[in-house]
Enzyme design. Structure first.
Site, PDB file in Angstrom:
ATOM      1  N   CYS A 140      18.610  78.856  62.245  1.00 40.25           N
ATOM      2  CA  CYS A 140      17.788  79.312  61.115  1.00 40.25           C
ATOM      3  C   CYS A 140      18.667  79.902  60.012  1.00 40.25           C
ATOM      4  CB  CYS A 140      16.765  80.346  61.583  1.00 40.25           C
ATOM      5  SG  CYS A 140      15.704  80.937  60.252  1.00 40.25           S
ATOM      6  N   CYS A 143      17.192  82.965  58.300  1.00 36.80           N
ATOM      7  CA  CYS A 143      17.310  84.190  59.109  1.00 36.80           C
ATOM      8  C   CYS A 143      18.732  84.748  59.076  1.00 36.80           C
ATOM      9  CB  CYS A 143      16.951  83.909  60.575  1.00 36.80           C
ATOM     10  SG  CYS A 143      15.474  82.934  60.824  1.00 36.80           S
ATOM     11  N   ASP A 144      19.713  83.861  59.212  1.00 35.89           N
ATOM     12  CA  ASP A 144      21.067  84.319  59.531  1.00 35.89           C
ATOM     13  C   ASP A 144      22.132  84.024  58.476  1.00 35.89           C
ATOM     14  OD1 ASP A 144      20.094  85.257  61.976  1.00 35.89           O
ATOM     15  OD2 ASP A 144      20.398  83.324  62.946  1.00 35.89           O
TER      16      ASP A 144
END
Length: 316
Positions: A140, A143-144
């Site tokens: 992701c 997300c990261d």
């Protein structure tokens, strides 16, 4: 259908325990619906394989994914949700109350069902990918990606999601090395053009990932050109897998409407499925946003939809 000796009857049955399932349990408990939640094969869902979560509102300092799911679970339990270990293995939505089988043995009847079984990222299947998951390997970018600002990263994938994630990473990282197995991308033409026109995205065609390198964190990736068989090592700090997600919806096949990828279809603006009294929330029905906060929001919607449905039926 095989015999379904029912051992228990519940008002609201929630299947799954990520942000959608736990939020549905919080709302359903507060509405005095006495929900029973089965956590499934991976209690806490995809967030339990995420390390730092910095984009969920309310956690000013950030939070570890597994800790966040513990917090969600505690809150649902404090509200009175009955949270249990167990995996839904079969359903019978042919008549109300609906029947759901747990762990291939016990059947439960429910006046309403909230499905929050989520989706699972597809992986390449490399041992190094599993070993370094959360330590530079991620599925992701939204997300990261933040953790790799100013660094070089690699991404594997050829569809619209891979293109979107590569473009997202290109705004944060110095160079994005994009590995594509064939000589063309599956992504839409406009996304392909954007990728090719972005100066710090370097596309490698006909390229397979052989190994992710690094002991404790990702330090590079070994790739092979399918045509020339040439092996190359590219130094990177992050490795993103963007080859798609698989919704955890197999047990609902034949009962609920799905799209071609298996995502459950819901009535727009609601969590209602094609079976009345059965609702779907979170990543099992959302292939667009796939964030913890949107999953939690749809879990809230599902509980409110279930409450209205039960009230209208005179079951609550």
């Amino acid at each position: 259908m095989e015999s379904t000796t029912v051992s228990e009857k519940v008002n609201v049955l929630i299947i799954g325990s990520g942000p959608a399932g736990y939020t549905a349990a919080i709302y359903a408990s507060r509405a005095n619906l006495k929900p029973v939640l089965y956590q499934g094969i991976q209690p806490g869902g995809q967030l339990t394989i995420t390390t730092e979560v910095e984009n969920y509102p309310g956690y000013a300092e950030g939070v570890q994914g597994p800790q966040m799911m513990v917090d969600f679970e505690k809150q649902a339990a404090r509200m009175g949700a009955d949270i249990r270990f167990g995996l839904a293995t079969k359903v019978d939505f042919s008549a109300q109350p609906y029947k759901v089988q747990i762990d291939e043995e016990k059947w439960i009847e429910a006046d309403s069902v909230i499905i929050a079984t989520g989706a699972s990222a597809k992986w390449l299947g490399l041992p190094s990918e599993e070993r370094l998951n959360g330590f530079g390997v991620s599925a992701c970018a939204v997300c990261d990606g933040f953790f790799f600002r100013g660094k070089e990263v690699a991404i594997v994938g050829a569809g619209d999601t891979a293109a979107e994630e590569a473009l997202y990473l290109s705004k944060l990282c110095t160079t994005v090395h994009m590995f594509i197995r064939r000589s063309e991308m599956r992504a839409s033409k406009v996304m392909q053009d954007r990728v090719v026109e972005t100066p710090n995205i370097k596309v490698y065609w006909n390229t397979e990932t052989e190994e992710i390198l690094g002991d404790k964190t990702v330090t590079g990736v070994r790739i092979r050109n399918n045509l020339t068989q040439e092996i190359q090592e590219v130094p990177v700090n992050g490795f993103f897998v963007a080859i798609g997600h698989q919704p955890n919806s197999d047990i609902f096949k034949g009962w609920l409407d799905m799209d071609e990828a298996g995502y459950l279809k819901t009535v727009p603006g609601s969590t209602r499925t094609n079976v009345e009294g059965v609702f779907a929330a979170g990543d099992v029905q959302d292939k667009i946003y796939r964030q913890a906060v949107t999953a939690a929001g749809s879990g809230c919607m599902a509980a409110l939809d279930a409450e209205r449905y039960l009230s209208a039926k005179g079951l609550h």
